[in-house]
Design a protein around this motif. Sequence first.
Motif, PDB file in Angstrom:
ATOM      1  N   VAL A  16       0.851  -1.195   0.000  1.00  0.00           N
ATOM      2  CA  VAL A  16       0.000   0.000   0.000  1.00  0.00           C
ATOM      3  C   VAL A  16       0.885   1.242   0.000  1.00  0.00           C
ATOM      4  O   VAL A  16       2.050   1.203   0.405  1.00  0.00           O
ATOM      5  N   ARG A  17       0.328   2.338  -0.487  1.00  0.00           N
ATOM      6  CA  ARG A  17       0.973   3.645  -0.318  1.00  0.00           C
ATOM      7  C   ARG A  17      -0.161   4.659  -0.227  1.00  0.00           C
ATOM      8  O   ARG A  17      -1.237   4.460  -0.809  1.00  0.00           O
ATOM      9  N   GLY A  18       0.041   5.727   0.529  1.00  0.00           N
ATOM     10  CA  GLY A  18      -1.056   6.674   0.686  1.00  0.00           C
ATOM     11  C   GLY A  18      -0.599   8.017   1.208  1.00  0.00           C
ATOM     12  O   GLY A  18       0.570   8.210   1.565  1.00  0.00           O
ATOM     13  N   LYS A  77       7.036  16.951  -6.522  1.00  0.00           N
ATOM     14  CA  LYS A  77       7.128  16.106  -5.330  1.00  0.00           C
ATOM     15  C   LYS A  77       6.102  14.989  -5.420  1.00  0.00           C
ATOM     16  O   LYS A  77       4.952  15.221  -5.778  1.00  0.00           O
ATOM     17  N   CYS A  78       6.524  13.757  -5.096  1.00  0.00           N
ATOM     18  CA  CYS A  78       5.582  12.633  -5.078  1.00  0.00           C
ATOM     19  C   CYS A  78       4.724  12.748  -3.809  1.00  0.00           C
ATOM     20  O   CYS A  78       5.262  12.815  -2.709  1.00  0.00           O
ATOM     21  N   ASN A  79       3.406  12.789  -3.994  1.00  0.00           N
ATOM     22  CA  ASN A  79       2.485  12.910  -2.851  1.00  0.00           C
ATOM     23  C   ASN A  79       2.619  11.753  -1.869  1.00  0.00           C
ATOM     24  O   ASN A  79       2.371  11.901  -0.686  1.00  0.00           O
ATOM     25  N   PHE A  80       2.956  10.573  -2.390  1.00  0.00           N
ATOM     26  CA  PHE A  80       2.950   9.362  -1.576  1.00  0.00           C
ATOM     27  C   PHE A  80       4.196   9.214  -0.706  1.00  0.00           C
ATOM     28  O   PHE A  80       4.127   8.643   0.369  1.00  0.00           O
ATOM     29  N   CYS A  81       5.354   9.681  -1.194  1.00  0.00           N
ATOM     30  CA  CYS A  81       6.588   9.407  -0.434  1.00  0.00           C
ATOM     31  C   CYS A  81       7.439  10.651  -0.229  1.00  0.00           C
ATOM     32  O   CYS A  81       8.530  10.543   0.333  1.00  0.00           O
ATOM     33  N   ASN A  82       6.934  11.827  -0.682  1.00  0.00           N
ATOM     34  CA  ASN A  82       7.652  13.081  -0.473  1.00  0.00           C
ATOM     35  C   ASN A  82       8.960  13.203  -1.247  1.00  0.00           C
ATOM     36  O   ASN A  82       9.707  14.142  -1.030  1.00  0.00           O
ATOM     37  N   ASN A 102       5.755   0.253  -0.055  1.00  0.00           N
ATOM     38  CA  ASN A 102       6.700   0.819  -1.023  1.00  0.00           C
ATOM     39  C   ASN A 102       6.002   1.769  -1.991  1.00  0.00           C
ATOM     40  O   ASN A 102       4.879   1.533  -2.403  1.00  0.00           O
ATOM     41  N   CYS A 103       6.712   2.821  -2.360  1.00  0.00           N
ATOM     42  CA  CYS A 103       6.201   3.726  -3.393  1.00  0.00           C
ATOM     43  C   CYS A 103       6.929   3.368  -4.684  1.00  0.00           C
ATOM     44  O   CYS A 103       8.144   3.220  -4.702  1.00  0.00           O
ATOM     45  N   ASN A 104       6.179   3.215  -5.764  1.00  0.00           N
ATOM     46  CA  ASN A 104       6.808   2.803  -7.029  1.00  0.00           C
ATOM     47  C   ASN A 104       7.030   3.990  -7.966  1.00  0.00           C
ATOM     48  O   ASN A 104       7.077   3.839  -9.169  1.00  0.00           O
ATOM     49  N   CYS A 105       7.173   5.188  -7.374  1.00  0.00           N
ATOM     50  CA  CYS A 105       7.365   6.351  -8.259  1.00  0.00           C
ATOM     51  C   CYS A 105       8.785   6.337  -8.825  1.00  0.00           C
ATOM     52  O   CYS A 105       9.685   5.705  -8.290  1.00  0.00           O
ATOM     53  N   SER A 106       8.967   7.047  -9.922  1.00  0.00           N
ATOM     54  CA  SER A 106      10.290   7.133 -10.539  1.00  0.00           C
ATOM     55  C   SER A 106      10.357   8.418 -11.359  1.00  0.00           C
ATOM     56  O   SER A 106       9.327   8.989 -11.713  1.00  0.00           O
TER      57      SER A 106
HETATM   58 ZN   LIG Z   1       6.770   8.226  -4.447  1.00  0.00          ZN
END
Ligand SMILES: [Zn+2]
Length: 286
Positions: free
Chosen positions: A84-86, A264-269, A231-235
Amino acid sequence: MDYLKKAYCMNKTVRIFSCITTDMVSHYQKLFNMWPSSTIAFGKTLTISAIMGCTYKSGERLNIFVKGDGPIGKITVEATFGNVRGYMENPGVYLENNNGGINITKAVGAGEIEVIKDLNMREPFSSSSEIIEGDISNDFTYYFTKSEQIPSSVGLGVSLNTDSTVKASGGFLIQIMPGCKDEYITELEKNLKELKPITQMIDEGYSPEDIINEITKGDYELLDEIELHHNCNCSKERFKKGLKSLGKTTLEEILNEDKKVDIKCNFCNTNYHFDEDELKEIILEM
Ligand SMILES: [Zn+2]
């Protein structure tokens, strides 16, 4: 380590998911500097989302929104099988009840729960239900029963230390499967009435299996154990695609005026920086 246990009871006509989510809720509390009401509302939403992710197959994705009109604003969680990520709109909310306890129902407010399911079909499905109480647990019980037509019971708890940090977090989802006999339902209802409050079980350090044992009075069959991650899967690549979707004209304006862009990624900053050369390259690629 956070994990979930799945079990059957009542001759396999009732399924139970129970999990501990202390690590992920602590992680988000620290990441977004969440105050008590925000921590509890977010922690409960994250926990039920983690459970819901495990009710779907790997590769399927759920986007879960709690859209209340209270001060905490919207909660957004993305759940897949075991991950999950949030994030939430306002992490800085602390409201007290008359008895001095931490209030979350007023903090959440009235509104709706929306779940968008991407099950790799042509179109994602969306379903929603009203926030009936704002305590998250009863709201999701209502969601499953009304929107998914699965008679369910949800219990979620987040317990805080005296310094407001997360002591423990977790919960359960009970679902009645088709073919469940009335006498089983009556027995289960009786068990649930006698059940210790979930927040108390969480506070006392119950494991997922302890919770299942408590709900079923020891009569259950354990199935899987699933590790839970946040985990956040942003890249950078993904945000580059997002930039391209703004269109060439807008990107040229950004390039001429600011010569850079930070997202900025909302989920992981995580902050992604694109400098002048990178922006030029993106525009060239378009
Ligand atoms: Zn992220």
